[in-house]
Motif scaffolding. Structure first.
Motif, PDB file in Angstrom:
ATOM      1  N   THR A   1     -13.773  -8.157  -5.059  1.00  0.00           N
ATOM      2  CA  THR A   1     -12.144  -7.378  -5.741  1.00  0.00           C
ATOM      3  C   THR A   1     -12.245  -6.999  -3.894  1.00  0.00           C
ATOM      4  N   SER A   2     -10.856  -6.860  -3.615  1.00  0.00           N
ATOM      5  CA  SER A   2     -10.582  -6.592  -2.241  1.00  0.00           C
ATOM      6  C   SER A   2     -10.218  -5.245  -2.341  1.00  0.00           C
ATOM      7  N   THR A   3     -10.276  -4.382  -1.529  1.00  0.00           N
ATOM      8  CA  THR A   3      -9.941  -3.065  -0.991  1.00  0.00           C
ATOM      9  C   THR A   3      -8.621  -2.887   0.283  1.00  0.00           C
ATOM     10  N   TYR A   4      -7.955  -2.566  -0.238  1.00  0.00           N
ATOM     11  CA  TYR A   4      -5.628  -2.530   0.841  1.00  0.00           C
ATOM     12  C   TYR A   4      -5.562  -1.013   0.842  1.00  0.00           C
ATOM     13  N   TYR A   5      -5.866  -1.047   2.732  1.00  0.00           N
ATOM     14  CA  TYR A   5      -5.104   0.609   3.255  1.00  0.00           C
ATOM     15  C   TYR A   5      -4.281   0.644   4.691  1.00  0.00           C
ATOM     16  N   CYS A   6      -3.537   1.435   3.954  1.00  0.00           N
ATOM     17  CA  CYS A   6      -2.438   1.022   5.559  1.00  0.00           C
ATOM     18  C   CYS A   6      -3.345   2.484   6.991  1.00  0.00           C
ATOM     19  N   GLU A   7      -3.381   1.507   8.002  1.00  0.00           N
ATOM     20  CA  GLU A   7      -3.672   2.851   9.029  1.00  0.00           C
ATOM     21  C   GLU A   7      -2.030   3.514   9.651  1.00  0.00           C
ATOM     22  N   VAL A   8      -2.563   4.525  10.185  1.00  0.00           N
ATOM     23  CA  VAL A   8      -1.125   5.143  10.886  1.00  0.00           C
ATOM     24  C   VAL A   8      -2.052   5.356  11.937  1.00  0.00           C
ATOM     25  N   THR A   9      -1.297   5.273  12.989  1.00  0.00           N
ATOM     26  CA  THR A   9      -1.956   6.218  14.333  1.00  0.00           C
ATOM     27  C   THR A   9      -0.836   7.028  15.275  1.00  0.00           C
ATOM     28  N   CYS A  10      -0.642   7.976  15.241  1.00  0.00           N
ATOM     29  CA  CYS A  10       0.314   8.443  16.098  1.00  0.00           C
ATOM     30  C   CYS A  10       0.132   8.513  17.989  1.00  0.00           C
ATOM     31  N   ASN A  11       1.020   7.922  18.372  1.00  0.00           N
ATOM     32  CA  ASN A  11       1.206   7.524  19.725  1.00  0.00           C
ATOM     33  C   ASN A  11       1.143   8.887  20.414  1.00  0.00           C
ATOM     34  N   ALA A  12       1.479   9.512  20.100  1.00  0.00           N
ATOM     35  CA  ALA A  12       0.996  11.245  21.853  1.00  0.00           C
ATOM     36  C   ALA A  12      -0.638  11.074  21.100  1.00  0.00           C
ATOM     37  N   SER A  13      -0.702  11.638  19.789  1.00  0.00           N
ATOM     38  CA  SER A  13      -2.278  12.281  19.819  1.00  0.00           C
ATOM     39  C   SER A  13      -3.213  10.943  19.461  1.00  0.00           C
ATOM     40  N   ALA A  14      -2.640  10.114  19.773  1.00  0.00           N
ATOM     41  CA  ALA A  14      -4.317   8.546  18.875  1.00  0.00           C
ATOM     42  C   ALA A  14      -5.052   9.057  18.230  1.00  0.00           C
ATOM     43  N   ILE A  15      -4.284  10.177  17.022  1.00  0.00           N
ATOM     44  CA  ILE A  15      -4.644  10.481  15.358  1.00  0.00           C
ATOM     45  C   ILE A  15      -4.313   9.039  14.575  1.00  0.00           C
ATOM     46  N   THR A  16      -5.004   8.429  13.577  1.00  0.00           N
ATOM     47  CA  THR A  16      -4.914   7.934  13.388  1.00  0.00           C
ATOM     48  C   THR A  16      -5.384   8.364  11.565  1.00  0.00           C
ATOM     49  N   THR A  17      -4.626   7.793  10.374  1.00  0.00           N
ATOM     50  CA  THR A  17      -4.728   7.953   9.192  1.00  0.00           C
ATOM     51  C   THR A  17      -4.375   7.600   8.339  1.00  0.00           C
ATOM     52  N   ALA A  18      -5.885   7.114   6.994  1.00  0.00           N
ATOM     53  CA  ALA A  18      -4.935   5.784   6.412  1.00  0.00           C
ATOM     54  C   ALA A  18      -4.858   6.376   5.468  1.00  0.00           C
ATOM     55  N   SER A  19      -4.084   5.703   4.620  1.00  0.00           N
ATOM     56  CA  SER A  19      -3.328   5.958   3.125  1.00  0.00           C
ATOM     57  C   SER A  19      -4.874   5.610   2.028  1.00  0.00           C
ATOM     58  N   THR A  20      -3.744   6.153   0.911  1.00  0.00           N
ATOM     59  CA  THR A  20      -5.003   5.722   0.081  1.00  0.00           C
ATOM     60  C   THR A  20      -5.311   4.285  -0.408  1.00  0.00           C
ATOM     61  N   PRO A  21      -7.004   4.239  -0.571  1.00  0.00           N
ATOM     62  CA  PRO A  21      -7.015   2.599  -0.695  1.00  0.00           C
ATOM     63  C   PRO A  21      -6.952   2.213  -2.012  1.00  0.00           C
ATOM     64  N   VAL A  22      -6.206   1.152  -2.133  1.00  0.00           N
ATOM     65  CA  VAL A  22      -6.337   0.223  -3.364  1.00  0.00           C
ATOM     66  C   VAL A  22      -7.249  -0.906  -3.723  1.00  0.00           C
ATOM     67  N   THR A  23      -7.692  -1.187  -5.008  1.00  0.00           N
ATOM     68  CA  THR A  23      -8.795  -2.384  -5.176  1.00  0.00           C
ATOM     69  C   THR A  23      -8.027  -3.275  -6.149  1.00  0.00           C
ATOM     70  N   ILE A  24      -8.271  -4.663  -5.338  1.00  0.00           N
ATOM     71  CA  ILE A  24      -7.607  -5.546  -6.272  1.00  0.00           C
ATOM     72  C   ILE A  24      -8.607  -6.708  -6.831  1.00  0.00           C
ATOM     73  N   THR A  25      -8.576  -7.261  -7.694  1.00  0.00           N
ATOM     74  CA  THR A  25      -9.527  -7.838  -8.278  1.00  0.00           C
ATOM     75  C   THR A  25      -8.471  -9.399  -8.064  1.00  0.00           C
ATOM     76  N   LEU A  26      -9.267 -10.135  -7.160  1.00  0.00           N
ATOM     77  CA  LEU A  26      -8.867 -11.501  -7.083  1.00  0.00           C
ATOM     78  C   LEU A  26      -9.017 -11.900  -8.807  1.00  0.00           C
TER      79      LEU A  26
END
Length: 211
Positions: A1-26
């Motif tokens: 299985t593999s887990t995927y998520y999206c990370e978004v970083t704010c340029n001004a604050s340099a704070i990064t937040t990750a989306s809810t992970p999704v697990t995929i079985t190959l």
């Protein structure tokens, strides 16, 4: 299985937040094939695969018990599985009942998809009596992956169905059937030791350019 998520970083604050992970079985490639379908199976004596003959496979299938989708995965065994060597050429023969179209695919690249360029045989028997053998020499690509490889054989009735083409591995027919076999692809044995060059024999000792 593999887990995927999206990370978004704010340029001004340099704070990064990750989306809810999704697990995929190959899944393995051989669990990914489409299911071909024939709604009603062969029509009377047409649309039947009577025999598949290919390098260890010699399977006579005179009856089509059903039910829909009339799709049969043939277990590997004596007379129902083949072994081929990369780069070699082998004859493939399909025997058809009367008024039958046929097509064959081999998934050489283990993609889980029978692609257009993996369509290795097609033919039509137009007579309404007896059977017809359709044959084609099959060359195993040098790029074929080794190991268990799927071969799909399809038939439909030429009375009501179109000729089978490269794009029809997953098509639904009103009348017909599908059989699937396992082929073991192996690597050619490499040369080992000193090769023998043989002898060159000639009855002349002069020649001209262009001879």
């Amino acid at each position: 299985t593999s887990t995927y998520y999206c990370e978004v970083t704010c340029n001004a604050s340099a704070i990064t937040t990750a989306s809810t992970p999704v697990t995929i079985t190959l899944l393995p490639f051989n669990a990914c094939y489409c299911t071909p379908s024939a709604v009603n199976g062969p029509f009377a004596n047409s649309g039947k695969i009577m025999l598949v003959d290919f390098e260890g496979i010699r399977n006579k299938t005179f009856a089509s018990p059903g039910p829909s989708p009339y799709y049969y995965i043939i277990p590997p065994g004596l007379g129902t599985s083949a072994q081929v060597i990369k780069g070699n050429t082998y004859p493939l023969t399909i025997s058809l009942s009367g008024q039958t179209n046929a097509g064959v695919w081999i998934d050489w690249d283990h993609s889980g998809v029978f692609e257009d360029n993996e369509f290795v045989l097609n033919g039509t028997y137009t007579s309404n009596t007896g059977t017809l053998d359709i044959s084609q020499n099959i060359t195993v690509p040098a790029t074929a992956l080794t190991g268990a490889t799927k071969m799909r054989v399809r038939a439909n009735t030429s009375l009501y169905e179109p000729v089978i083409t490269a794009i029809d591995a997953c098509a639904t027919y009103t009348y017909g059937e599908t059989e699937e076999y396992e082929i073991n692809v192996i690597q050619a044995t490499l040369c080992n030791g000193q090769p023998s060059p043989g002898n060159v024999i000639s009855n002349v000792n002069t020649a001209c350019v262009g001879d």
